[in-house]
Design an enzyme around this catalytic site. Structure first.
Site, PDB file in Angstrom:
ATOM      1  N   HIS A 160      37.404  20.453  31.019  1.00  0.00           N
ATOM      2  CA  HIS A 160      36.371  20.890  30.071  1.00  0.00           C
ATOM      3  C   HIS A 160      36.998  21.862  29.072  1.00  0.00           C
ATOM      4  O   HIS A 160      38.072  22.416  29.313  1.00  0.00           O
ATOM      5  CB  HIS A 160      35.227  21.559  30.810  1.00  0.00           C
ATOM      6  CG  HIS A 160      34.390  20.610  31.587  1.00  0.00           C
ATOM      7  ND1 HIS A 160      33.086  20.877  31.921  1.00  0.00           N
ATOM      8  CD2 HIS A 160      34.652  19.373  32.105  1.00  0.00           C
ATOM      9  CE1 HIS A 160      32.571  19.870  32.615  1.00  0.00           C
ATOM     10  NE2 HIS A 160      33.515  18.945  32.735  1.00  0.00           N
ATOM     11  N   GLU A 165      36.258  24.945  28.228  1.00  0.00           N
ATOM     12  CA  GLU A 165      36.480  26.287  28.756  1.00  0.00           C
ATOM     13  C   GLU A 165      37.658  26.304  29.729  1.00  0.00           C
ATOM     14  O   GLU A 165      38.466  27.229  29.721  1.00  0.00           O
ATOM     15  CB  GLU A 165      35.209  26.799  29.453  1.00  0.00           C
ATOM     16  CG  GLU A 165      34.009  26.909  28.558  1.00  0.00           C
ATOM     17  CD  GLU A 165      33.156  25.658  28.464  1.00  0.00           C
ATOM     18  OE1 GLU A 165      32.007  25.765  27.993  1.00  0.00           O
ATOM     19  OE2 GLU A 165      33.629  24.566  28.859  1.00  0.00           O
ATOM     20  N   SER A 187      26.995  25.289  25.403  1.00  0.00           N
ATOM     21  CA  SER A 187      26.660  26.054  26.596  1.00  0.00           C
ATOM     22  C   SER A 187      27.449  25.538  27.797  1.00  0.00           C
ATOM     23  O   SER A 187      27.541  24.335  28.011  1.00  0.00           O
ATOM     24  CB  SER A 187      25.161  25.946  26.871  1.00  0.00           C
ATOM     25  OG  SER A 187      24.805  26.773  27.956  1.00  0.00           O
ATOM     26  N   CYS A 201      28.740  24.292  31.378  1.00  0.00           N
ATOM     27  CA  CYS A 201      28.169  23.603  32.531  1.00  0.00           C
ATOM     28  C   CYS A 201      28.247  24.542  33.743  1.00  0.00           C
ATOM     29  O   CYS A 201      28.805  25.634  33.675  1.00  0.00           O
ATOM     30  CB  CYS A 201      28.934  22.302  32.792  1.00  0.00           C
ATOM     31  SG  CYS A 201      30.602  22.589  33.456  1.00  0.00           S
ATOM     32  N   CYS A 218      31.933  25.473  34.722  1.00  0.00           N
ATOM     33  CA  CYS A 218      32.512  26.481  33.831  1.00  0.00           C
ATOM     34  C   CYS A 218      31.787  27.816  33.973  1.00  0.00           C
ATOM     35  O   CYS A 218      32.427  28.870  33.932  1.00  0.00           O
ATOM     36  CB  CYS A 218      32.502  25.974  32.390  1.00  0.00           C
ATOM     37  SG  CYS A 218      33.568  24.516  32.162  1.00  0.00           S
TER      38      CYS A 218
END
Length: 148
Positions: free
Chosen positions: A55, A57, A80, A82, A85
């Site tokens: 991901h 992040e 935003s 998940c 993360c």
């Protein structure tokens, strides 16, 4: 309240999201900063690398490498985070998260706040538009990403 640094890093997270989209991936980017210093930036590479954990992040945090502390950092993300993360944010004790887009995906903000993380909605119009366009054009890939 957003600072000039915040605005700069919000834009960089968006540029990372565009980089992923341009490479055929999900348009999600992230930046980790300590004050006005960028520690790392990254973007979602699930498709590009065939890695379900890559991901935006997570890519950013990997690139930041080991840090003695994250307690004085801010994580900027174009979407935003998940639950995976968000859990990492809490685990690393990152105290502040600035989110460009809460419209297309959200839901873990209360989880973060309940654990002492300051969550800021940047409402970045370009990030919101980029993700909305991606979801409309790639619903199956989006649903795979969010496990729907």
């Amino acid at each position: 309240m957003l600072t000039d640094w915040d605005r700069r890093f919000i834009e960089l997270a968006y540029m990372e999201a565009k980089k992923s989209a341009d490479a055929g991936g999900l348009p999600i980017g992230s930046v980790l900063a300590r004050g006005d210093k960028i520690l790392a930036s990254g973007h979602n590479q699930r498709v590009q690398m065939g890695d379900p954990i890559a991901h935006g992040e997570m890519d950013c945090l990997r690139k930041a490498g080991r840090q003695a502390t994250y307690r004085d950092t801010t994580l900027y993300t174009s979407l935003s985070p998940c639950m995976m993360c968000s859990g990492t944010i809490v685990q690393f004790k990152i105290p502040r998260v600035v989110i460009n887009d809460l419209e297309n995906f959200g839901g873990n903000e209360d989880f973060l706040r309940e654990r002492g993380v300051e969550v800021i909605d940047a409402a970045h119009a370009d990030s919101i538009a980029l993700m909305a366009s991606f979801i409309a054009a790639n619903p199956a890939l989006w649903n795979e990403d969010i496990m729907e």
